[in-house]
Design a protein around this motif. Structure first.
Motif, PDB file in Angstrom:
ATOM      1  N   ASP A  26      -0.901   6.446   6.195  1.00  0.00           N
ATOM      2  CA  ASP A  26      -0.719   4.993   6.273  1.00  0.00           C
ATOM      3  C   ASP A  26       0.610   4.548   5.671  1.00  0.00           C
ATOM      4  O   ASP A  26       1.201   3.554   6.109  1.00  0.00           O
ATOM      5  CB  ASP A  26      -1.891   4.276   5.599  1.00  0.00           C
ATOM      6  CG  ASP A  26      -3.165   4.358   6.425  1.00  0.00           C
ATOM      7  OD1 ASP A  26      -4.232   3.945   5.928  1.00  0.00           O
ATOM      8  OD2 ASP A  26      -3.096   4.843   7.583  1.00  0.00           O
ATOM      9  N   ALA A  27       1.077   5.260   4.663  1.00  0.00           N
ATOM     10  CA  ALA A  27       2.401   4.940   4.120  1.00  0.00           C
ATOM     11  C   ALA A  27       3.479   5.261   5.148  1.00  0.00           C
ATOM     12  O   ALA A  27       4.445   4.519   5.316  1.00  0.00           O
ATOM     13  CB  ALA A  27       2.649   5.728   2.832  1.00  0.00           C
ATOM     14  N   ILE A  28       3.307   6.372   5.861  1.00  0.00           N
ATOM     15  CA  ILE A  28       4.279   6.749   6.888  1.00  0.00           C
ATOM     16  C   ILE A  28       4.305   5.719   8.013  1.00  0.00           C
ATOM     17  O   ILE A  28       5.369   5.309   8.487  1.00  0.00           O
ATOM     18  CB  ILE A  28       3.942   8.149   7.458  1.00  0.00           C
ATOM     19  CG1 ILE A  28       4.212   9.226   6.401  1.00  0.00           C
ATOM     20  CG2 ILE A  28       4.751   8.430   8.722  1.00  0.00           C
ATOM     21  CD1 ILE A  28       3.696  10.603   6.779  1.00  0.00           C
ATOM     22  N   SER A  29       3.110   5.279   8.436  1.00  0.00           N
ATOM     23  CA  SER A  29       3.063   4.352   9.566  1.00  0.00           C
ATOM     24  C   SER A  29       3.441   2.938   9.155  1.00  0.00           C
ATOM     25  O   SER A  29       3.741   2.105  10.006  1.00  0.00           O
ATOM     26  CB  SER A  29       1.654   4.356  10.174  1.00  0.00           C
ATOM     27  OG  SER A  29       0.737   3.754   9.276  1.00  0.00           O
ATOM     28  N   GLY A  30       3.423   2.674   7.853  1.00  0.00           N
ATOM     29  CA  GLY A  30       3.732   1.320   7.397  1.00  0.00           C
ATOM     30  C   GLY A  30       2.514   0.424   7.311  1.00  0.00           C
ATOM     31  O   GLY A  30       2.631  -0.767   7.020  1.00  0.00           O
ATOM     32  N   LYS A  31       1.326   1.023   7.554  1.00  0.00           N
ATOM     33  CA  LYS A  31       0.100   0.220   7.465  1.00  0.00           C
ATOM     34  C   LYS A  31      -0.102  -0.282   6.025  1.00  0.00           C
ATOM     35  O   LYS A  31      -0.622  -1.368   5.794  1.00  0.00           O
ATOM     36  CB  LYS A  31      -1.085   1.084   7.898  1.00  0.00           C
ATOM     37  CG  LYS A  31      -2.387   0.359   8.007  1.00  0.00           C
ATOM     38  CD  LYS A  31      -3.478   1.310   8.529  1.00  0.00           C
ATOM     39  CE  LYS A  31      -4.844   0.637   8.415  1.00  0.00           C
ATOM     40  NZ  LYS A  31      -5.940   1.568   8.678  1.00  0.00           N
ATOM     41  N   VAL A  32       0.293   0.549   5.072  1.00  0.00           N
ATOM     42  CA  VAL A  32       0.291   0.126   3.671  1.00  0.00           C
ATOM     43  C   VAL A  32       1.680   0.388   3.104  1.00  0.00           C
ATOM     44  O   VAL A  32       2.418   1.230   3.620  1.00  0.00           O
ATOM     45  CB  VAL A  32      -0.773   0.870   2.830  1.00  0.00           C
ATOM     46  CG1 VAL A  32      -2.170   0.598   3.352  1.00  0.00           C
ATOM     47  CG2 VAL A  32      -0.493   2.367   2.779  1.00  0.00           C
ATOM     48  N   GLN A  33       2.005  -0.349   2.047  1.00  0.00           N
ATOM     49  CA  GLN A  33       3.285  -0.106   1.387  1.00  0.00           C
ATOM     50  C   GLN A  33       3.181   1.050   0.404  1.00  0.00           C
ATOM     51  O   GLN A  33       4.158   1.739   0.143  1.00  0.00           O
ATOM     52  CB  GLN A  33       3.757  -1.360   0.637  1.00  0.00           C
ATOM     53  CG  GLN A  33       4.190  -2.498   1.542  1.00  0.00           C
ATOM     54  CD  GLN A  33       3.020  -3.254   2.121  1.00  0.00           C
ATOM     55  OE1 GLN A  33       2.088  -3.579   1.396  1.00  0.00           O
ATOM     56  NE2 GLN A  33       3.068  -3.503   3.407  1.00  0.00           N
ATOM     57  N   VAL A  34       1.981   1.213  -0.167  1.00  0.00           N
ATOM     58  CA  VAL A  34       1.768   2.271  -1.163  1.00  0.00           C
ATOM     59  C   VAL A  34       0.580   3.121  -0.733  1.00  0.00           C
ATOM     60  O   VAL A  34      -0.564   2.651  -0.719  1.00  0.00           O
ATOM     61  CB  VAL A  34       1.492   1.675  -2.562  1.00  0.00           C
ATOM     62  CG1 VAL A  34       1.202   2.778  -3.565  1.00  0.00           C
ATOM     63  CG2 VAL A  34       2.678   0.830  -3.027  1.00  0.00           C
ATOM     64  N   GLY A  35       0.852   4.364  -0.359  1.00  0.00           N
ATOM     65  CA  GLY A  35      -0.221   5.327  -0.106  1.00  0.00           C
ATOM     66  C   GLY A  35      -0.375   6.155  -1.368  1.00  0.00           C
ATOM     67  O   GLY A  35       0.625   6.532  -1.974  1.00  0.00           O
ATOM     68  N   THR A  36      -1.601   6.395  -1.795  1.00  0.00           N
ATOM     69  CA  THR A  36      -1.768   7.177  -3.012  1.00  0.00           C
ATOM     70  C   THR A  36      -2.337   8.543  -2.686  1.00  0.00           C
ATOM     71  O   THR A  36      -3.106   8.709  -1.735  1.00  0.00           O
ATOM     72  CB  THR A  36      -2.683   6.450  -4.018  1.00  0.00           C
ATOM     73  OG1 THR A  36      -3.871   6.023  -3.353  1.00  0.00           O
ATOM     74  CG2 THR A  36      -1.965   5.252  -4.621  1.00  0.00           C
ATOM     75  N   SER A  37      -1.965   9.506  -3.493  1.00  0.00           N
ATOM     76  CA  SER A  37      -2.345  10.896  -3.218  1.00  0.00           C
ATOM     77  C   SER A  37      -2.473  11.672  -4.509  1.00  0.00           C
ATOM     78  O   SER A  37      -1.701  11.475  -5.452  1.00  0.00           O
ATOM     79  CB  SER A  37      -1.292  11.532  -2.313  1.00  0.00           C
ATOM     80  OG  SER A  37      -1.536  12.921  -2.177  1.00  0.00           O
ATOM     81  N   ASP A  38      -3.456  12.581  -4.544  1.00  0.00           N
ATOM     82  CA  ASP A  38      -3.613  13.465  -5.695  1.00  0.00           C
ATOM     83  C   ASP A  38      -2.617  14.604  -5.622  1.00  0.00           C
ATOM     84  O   ASP A  38      -2.367  15.277  -6.618  1.00  0.00           O
ATOM     85  CB  ASP A  38      -5.021  14.090  -5.721  1.00  0.00           C
ATOM     86  CG  ASP A  38      -6.107  13.082  -5.475  1.00  0.00           C
ATOM     87  OD1 ASP A  38      -7.077  13.421  -4.781  1.00  0.00           O
ATOM     88  OD2 ASP A  38      -5.978  11.938  -5.962  1.00  0.00           O
ATOM     89  N   ALA A  39      -2.103  14.852  -4.431  1.00  0.00           N
ATOM     90  CA  ALA A  39      -1.158  15.950  -4.244  1.00  0.00           C
ATOM     91  C   ALA A  39       0.213  15.388  -3.925  1.00  0.00           C
ATOM     92  O   ALA A  39       0.332  14.347  -3.271  1.00  0.00           O
ATOM     93  CB  ALA A  39      -1.620  16.855  -3.097  1.00  0.00           C
ATOM     94  N   TYR A  40       1.241  16.060  -4.388  1.00  0.00           N
ATOM     95  CA  TYR A  40       2.594  15.635  -4.016  1.00  0.00           C
ATOM     96  C   TYR A  40       2.777  15.875  -2.516  1.00  0.00           C
ATOM     97  O   TYR A  40       2.031  16.629  -1.903  1.00  0.00           O
ATOM     98  CB  TYR A  40       3.648  16.407  -4.815  1.00  0.00           C
ATOM     99  CG  TYR A  40       3.397  17.902  -4.928  1.00  0.00           C
ATOM    100  CD1 TYR A  40       2.881  18.454  -6.098  1.00  0.00           C
ATOM    101  CD2 TYR A  40       3.674  18.756  -3.868  1.00  0.00           C
ATOM    102  CE1 TYR A  40       2.662  19.809  -6.212  1.00  0.00           C
ATOM    103  CE2 TYR A  40       3.445  20.115  -3.972  1.00  0.00           C
ATOM    104  CZ  TYR A  40       2.944  20.632  -5.148  1.00  0.00           C
ATOM    105  OH  TYR A  40       2.710  21.987  -5.252  1.00  0.00           O
ATOM    106  N   LEU A  41       3.758  15.207  -1.957  1.00  0.00           N
ATOM    107  CA  LEU A  41       4.055  15.337  -0.523  1.00  0.00           C
ATOM    108  C   LEU A  41       4.315  16.796  -0.179  1.00  0.00           C
ATOM    109  O   LEU A  41       5.040  17.494  -0.883  1.00  0.00           O
ATOM    110  CB  LEU A  41       5.296  14.534  -0.172  1.00  0.00           C
ATOM    111  CG  LEU A  41       5.128  13.048   0.116  1.00  0.00           C
ATOM    112  CD1 LEU A  41       6.492  12.400   0.227  1.00  0.00           C
ATOM    113  CD2 LEU A  41       4.323  12.832   1.382  1.00  0.00           C
ATOM    114  N   SER A  42       3.737  17.218   0.932  1.00  0.00           N
ATOM    115  CA  SER A  42       4.030  18.576   1.389  1.00  0.00           C
ATOM    116  C   SER A  42       5.449  18.616   1.942  1.00  0.00           C
ATOM    117  O   SER A  42       5.994  17.600   2.371  1.00  0.00           O
ATOM    118  CB  SER A  42       3.065  18.985   2.491  1.00  0.00           C
ATOM    119  OG  SER A  42       3.445  18.376   3.709  1.00  0.00           O
ATOM    120  N   SER A  43       6.028  19.805   1.928  1.00  0.00           N
ATOM    121  CA  SER A  43       7.382  19.934   2.440  1.00  0.00           C
ATOM    122  C   SER A  43       7.427  19.626   3.935  1.00  0.00           C
ATOM    123  O   SER A  43       8.447  19.184   4.458  1.00  0.00           O
ATOM    124  CB  SER A  43       7.933  21.329   2.152  1.00  0.00           C
ATOM    125  OG  SER A  43       6.930  22.302   2.252  1.00  0.00           O
ATOM    126  N   GLY A  44       6.299  19.843   4.637  1.00  0.00           N
ATOM    127  CA  GLY A  44       6.255  19.493   6.045  1.00  0.00           C
ATOM    128  C   GLY A  44       6.420  17.999   6.235  1.00  0.00           C
ATOM    129  O   GLY A  44       7.169  17.542   7.104  1.00  0.00           O
TER     130      GLY A  44
END
Lengths: 429, 354
Positions: free
Chosen positions: B74-92
């Motif tokens: 949702d952060a990527i698509s812009g549906k939300v401004q802040v997407g939260t995650s327990d894991a850091y972004l994958s390199s992919g």
């Protein structure tokens, strides 16, 4: 030898006289001789310089840029695959890969120094500055990864290897690709300049005009004085003929040699270099996908794009049909299939199978296939570069001594014409 | 994140971050920020939102859950401004979206929970990563197995089948749990590995459940259950009768995910946290460390659609890493504040949002 200055008012009447016309012809032939010498020498210098630049400056810089990319890509692949294999119950020595990594970065630094010192354009300058600024950060992340791995803190080590690898993919390698593309464009521009026709055509036209004027003056003089041989004009004509033929021959030989150097040397060498870069990118993508553990298709899509570029290069008519070139073209298909299989394992979350295939150094594995393919591409590139260098050397050498010869010929033409016609002019005083 | 981070530029960024934060907070925050993602973080975000609105009445935060995978998407698509995650972004994800930032927000941890009737809640069963890997793999099938009993002298373990519960969706919880198992068990590392989703070993006793509340509820109605869930759901799980395991750390000590152990773990990594915030805190060193600790991340685009939106996001995130890290917020959910060095990293990342 004197030339009488004519009053402006009597100019038209004076030109109708024989002495008047002789004076005009002397002036015209002086101008044409000097023009021939000046333009001819400039054309030779320009083409010679361009040919020299292609052979000894631009192409070597392009090779250095390709080596820079290869160094950075190999460093990333080497260090990442080394630490991928380190974990609980598995601690293969990383000394060899670390030495390879250090050697790659040292060589990359050397290439950067040479590229920086070559007075590059703004695009290369900016890209080199990016790499120079980022390499310490990259090295620092790898160093921390090593420390964490050595302490058995594998997840932290893995996260730092991931940070380093994404840094390579997003910053270092794109900047290195810009350097390569810019240097390649410079080579093509220099190749075009070295083989361009317009200056040659102008030189030929100028020589023809000068020859026509010389012949016209000689014919007029023969009719006027009933002397059919003017030594000065003959010497001038001979000087023009010798320098003109020599210049034309040099242009023809150089153009032919450079065309051969380009078509049979530079073009396939550049194709092999670009293909090598594509293979490096595909290899790096598969490694990064392995540590990404996210199942996103982004790296698979990038690999597909690189594969399309590679296929286009090896399918082109200019791709060498030598045994090595043919093998490289054949190897890519099986290697692509294996790469695709690796991505499928990732999609199916079979990370163990993915890792095994990606790291397999046997001929059926991706690491082994990568090494074989790179070796073939290196052979293709080196063979083509050898052809390029031999033909480019010959092309650059075709102009040896010609610039001086054209200037000397022009001076001889000017002096001989003026002397020959002055002799006739003197008879009217 | 395709930005050259030389030493000089890091220092410049730090100064710029401080200036930016001061400038931002000089005017009152306003506008609406949408968030969704991590279920582990959700209880804390649900506490932050009304508190932020009480302090800045012109500013609103709309929260959602759905899991770390949803937050990232949702952060990527812009549906939300802040997407939260327990894991850091994958390199992919980073490769295809280099404009994404992963900003540490707070330090959290994961509990290993179980349903063992007859074992008092106060008697935390000792488990190790190696044992958990075997339990999920199905090579240890009973709670009274000698290998478990060896770690729990004096505990009367029931004669009960082990019933592992795992997630199937893209989950940061799965990422950090399987990272832990991968570091402790070579077979797990070689055969299953870690990820936001994994191919769980075929084990007839294993069952799937998605959602942090659902995990608690499923475990609570499955005697013999063992599972993994964020500490923010521990109280709810304990209310359902679930127990909490003490896990073996790298120094050979059994620890619980307390504020002290979480802080001890995070402090071991604070000085080396890189400028992009990506770091795994799993199985870290330290006598008092707890082995499954992580930063909760905000996944945010560095380029927001408008300057006003960028300002709203910066305001909220700056508040989170300062006021939002107070004990009054982190305590009830079992989290800990960001270490000071990591807070600085987060501030510099927030300053890049424009």
């Amino acid at each position: 030898m004197t030339v009488t200055a004519l009053p402006a008012r009597g100019w038209t009447r004076t030109v109708r006289t024989t002495p008047g016309r002789l004076s005009v012809f002397i002036g015209v032939l002086l101008v044409l001789s000097l023009a021939w010498g000046g333009f001819g020498a400039w054309a030779v210098a320009a083409h010679s310089g361009a040919a020299h630049a292609v052979a000894y400056t631009n192409e070597p810089l392009s090779l250095r840029a390709q080596q820079l990319y290869a160094d950075l890509a190999d460093a990333d692949v080497t260090i990442t695959t080394a630490y991928l294999q380190v974990g609980p119950g598995s601690a293969p020595s990383t000394r060899g890969p670390r030495q390879q990594f250090d050697a790659d970065l040292a060589d990359a630094s050397g290439q950067l120094a040479v590229l920086s010192a070559s007075s590059p354009g703004p695009q290369v300058t900016s890209a080199v500055a990016t790499i120079v600024g980022e390499l310490p950060v990259y090295g620092h992340d790898v160093a921390i990864a090593e420390t964490e791995y050595n302490q058995g803190v594998y997840p932290a080590g893995g996260s730092f290897i991931e940070v380093a690898s994404i840094d390579a993919h997003l910053t270092l390698l794109p900047a290195a690709r810009i350097v390569y593309q810019a240097e390649n464009a410079t080579v093509k521009s220099a190749e075009g300049q070295a083989t361009s026709a317009p200056t040659v055509i102008i030189a030929v036209v100028l020589a023809a005009v000068t020859a026509a004027v010389l012949a016209g003056v000689a014919i007029w003089l023969a009719r006027r004085t009933r002397r059919y041989l003017n030594v000065g004009l003959v010497v001038a004509g001979t000087a023009l003929l010798v320098s003109g033929v020599w210049l034309g021959d040099a242009f023809a030989v150089a153009s032919s040699d450079l065309s051969t150097a380009i078509s049979q040397g530079a073009v396939p060498a550049e194709a092999a270099a670009q293909a090598s870069i594509d293979v490096e990118a595909i290899r790096g993508d598969s490694i990064l996908n392995l540590i990404a553990r996210s199942g996103t298709p982004s790296l698979s899509l990038d690999s597909t794009a690189q594969q399309a570029s590679f296929t286009a290069l090896t399918s082109a008519a200019s791709w060498p049909s030598s045994p090595t070139g043919t093998r490289a073209r054949a190897s890519e298909d099986s290697w692509y299939r294996s790469n695709g299989q690796a991505y499928q394992y990732g999609v199916k979350l079979d990370y163990a199978a993915e890792q095994k295939l990606v790291l397999d150094t046997g001929h059926g594995g991706l690491a082994g296939g990568y090494s074989d393919l790179q070796q073939e591409l290196t052979t293709v590139r080196e063979t083509a570069q050898h052809t390029f260098q031999a033909s480019a050397d010959a092309g650059a050498g075709a102009f040896a001594g010609l610039e001086v010869a054209v200037i000397v010929a022009a001076l001889v033409m000017a002096a001989a014409s003026a002397w020959g016609l002055s002799q006739r002019l003197g008879e009217y005083r | 994140m395709a930005v050259a981070l030389t030493t000089a530029s890091v220092a410049a960024h730090a100064a710029g971050a401080a200036r930016q934060a001061r400038a931002d907070m000089a005017a009152q925050p306003s506008g609406t920020v949408k968030e969704d993602g991590s279920g582990l973080l959700l209880p804390l975000v649900q506490a932050w939102a009304p508190a932020y609105h009480r302090q800045y009445q012109a500013a609103t935060v709309i929260t959602g859950g759905g899991g770390s995978g949803v937050g990232i998407d949702d952060a990527i698509s812009g549906k939300v401004q802040v997407g939260t995650s327990d894991a850091y972004l994958s390199s992919g994800d980073e490769f295809i979206h280099p404009d994404l930032l992963n900003i540490p927000l707070v330090t959290s941890a994961q509990s290993v929970i179980y349903d063992l009737p007859g074992v008092p809640e106060s008697r935390h069963v000792h488990l190790s990563g190696a044992l958990l890997a075997q339990m999920y793999r199905g090579t240890i099938t009973m709670w009274n197995d000698p290998r478990i009993a060896a770690l729990n002298p004096g505990v009367s373990l029931p004669v009960l089948k082990i019933r592992p519960v795992h997630r199937t969706i893209v989950a940061g919880d799965t990422f950090i749990f399987t990272q832990y198992l991968s570091t402790q068990d070579a077979t797990w590392n070689e055969t299953t590995g870690y990820g936001t989703r994994v191919a769980w070993p075929p084990n007839p006793a294993d069952q799937a459940a998605d959602g942090s509340n659902v995990i608690d509820q499923t475990c609570a109605r499955t005697p013999g259950c063992v599972s993994y869930n964020g500490v923010s759901y521990l109280a709810a799980g304990q209310a359902l009768g679930l127990g909490e395991a003490a896990l073996l750390n790298a120094e050979g000590n059994y620890t619980l995910p307390t504020r002290a152990s979480i802080e001890a773990t995070a402090s071991e990594f604070a000085q080396i946290t890189p400028a992009d915030g990506t770091i795994a805190l799993i199985a870290g060193p330290g006598a008092d460390s707890y082995p499954i600790v992580n930063f909760e991340y905000a996944i945010v685009k560095s380029d927001q659609p408008t300057p006003a939106m960028a300002r709203q996001v910066r305001d909220f995130l700056n508040w989170v890493i300062t006021s939002g890290n107070a004990q009054s917020f982190t305590g009830p959910v079992g989290f800990a504040a960001l270490p000071p060095g990591v807070q600085q990293v987060a501030a510099e990342l927030i300053a890049r949002i424009s």
